[in-house]
Design an enzyme around this catalytic site. Structure first.
Site, PDB file in Angstrom:
ATOM      1  CG  MET A  84      -0.771  11.413   2.707  1.00 26.28           C
ATOM      2  SD  MET A  84      -0.470  11.420   4.478  1.00 26.28           S
ATOM      3  CE  MET A  84      -0.890   9.736   4.895  1.00 26.28           C
ATOM      4  CG  MET A 113      -5.261   9.822   1.153  1.00 22.86           C
ATOM      5  SD  MET A 113      -4.671   9.387   2.808  1.00 22.86           S
ATOM      6  CE  MET A 113      -3.239   8.390   2.363  1.00 22.86           C
ATOM      7  CG  ASP A 168      -5.825   2.774   4.738  1.00 25.23           C
ATOM      8  OD1 ASP A 168      -5.185   2.557   5.780  1.00 25.23           O
ATOM      9  OD2 ASP A 168      -5.406   3.494   3.817  1.00 25.23           O
ATOM     10  CG  ASP A 196      -1.118   5.376   2.567  1.00 25.05           C
ATOM     11  OD1 ASP A 196      -2.265   5.309   2.106  1.00 25.05           O
ATOM     12  OD2 ASP A 196      -0.695   4.610   3.454  1.00 25.05           O
ATOM     13  CG  HIS A 225      -5.067   5.556  -0.309  1.00 22.58           C
ATOM     14  ND1 HIS A 225      -5.170   5.431   1.063  1.00 22.58           N
ATOM     15  CD2 HIS A 225      -6.084   6.375  -0.675  1.00 22.58           C
ATOM     16  CE1 HIS A 225      -6.199   6.135   1.489  1.00 22.58           C
ATOM     17  NE2 HIS A 225      -6.762   6.725   0.444  1.00 22.58           N
ATOM     18  CG  HIS A 268      -2.061   0.926   1.157  1.00 17.55           C
ATOM     19  ND1 HIS A 268      -3.176   0.660   0.396  1.00 17.55           N
ATOM     20  CD2 HIS A 268      -2.281   2.121   1.751  1.00 17.55           C
ATOM     21  CE1 HIS A 268      -4.041   1.647   0.522  1.00 17.55           C
ATOM     22  NE2 HIS A 268      -3.518   2.552   1.334  1.00 17.55           N
ATOM     23  CG  MET A 296     -10.442   6.374   3.955  1.00 19.51           C
ATOM     24  SD  MET A 296      -8.775   5.643   3.878  1.00 19.51           S
ATOM     25  CE  MET A 296      -7.987   6.369   5.333  1.00 19.51           C
TER      26      MET A 296
END
Length: 224
Positions: free
Chosen positions: A37, A68, A177, A35, A66, A33, A137
């Site tokens: 941001m 964000m 998650d 992430d 993912h 995974h 989430m």
């Protein structure tokens, strides 16, 4: 039901990232995974395309990416070209949800849609037929190490029911998650999640614990 672990490298020690990734693979984690941001959609800034490209060179695991970030449509093609296999963006981050899904599919990648804790499952249902993954989430996005929100059980059950009733259980993964650890993983599985993201629970211990942590979850998933 088949379950998958997606270790989140957001919680990894970046001085030992390649070694830790190799340990997750050796222990049987099929996904990683990733992430991203932007400091706008969420308060934190993490990492982006250069790190993804480097990680892609180190492993053949599925890169579960993912985003964000606000207006993800600006960067979807670039993340695809850097090696993402699944690209998940937030429903709350764009006015062009269907366009984003189409861009991801046109790039030959799987498309995921994430919903924040305050967003109802119903908001994602118009897109369900087009998705490969729905991410619920179970914490507020932007920070690792948060506690699992109890209301996530209800949302996962609602999402599981919608996926199954639409005949999409073989196509659409239900991912969760946030706050997944040895105390919460069972309830998330029972609620219907099939792909479980774990960050601190995998990478938060001593350097040598990554392999054994992944093995714990894989053994649990095998037992169902």
């Amino acid at each position: 039901m088949e379950y998958r672990l997606s270790p989140s490298i957001l919680s990894a020690d970046f001085l030992h990232l390649a070694d830790d990734i190799e340990k997750t693979k050796e222990a049987g984690a099929p996904y990683l995974h990733f992430d991203v941001m932007d400091g706008d959609f969420v308060p934190q800034i993490s990492f982006g395309m250069p790190i993804l490209k480097a990680v892609r060179k180190t492993t053949d695991q599925v890169l579960d990416t993912h985003l964000m970030i606000r207006e993800p449509e600006r960067y979807l093609k670039e993340f695809a070209s850097c090696g993402a296999d699944i690209i998940t963006f937030h429903l709350e981050a764009t006015f062009h949800v269907k366009d984003c899904i189409d861009i991801i599919h046109d790039a030959g990648k799987k498309a995921g849609l994430a919903i924040n804790p305050e967003t109802g499952v119903a908001a994602a249902l118009p897109y369900l037929q087009d998705l490969d993954l729905l991410l619920v989430m179970s914490v507020h996005p932007g920070f690792g190490g948060q506690k699992y929100l109890p209301e996530s059980d209800r949302k996962l059950k609602e999402a599981r029911k919608a996926i199954d009733e639409a005949g999409l259980s073989e196509k659409v993964e239900l991912e969760v998650d946030g706050g997944i650890n040895r105390e919460t993983v069972g309830r998330a599985m029972e609620a219907g999640a099939t792909c479980l993201v774990a960050g601190s629970a995998v990478f938060g211990g001593k350097q040598g614990d990554v392999y054994s942590s992944v093995r714990y979850y894989n053994d649990l998933f095998t037992r169902g």
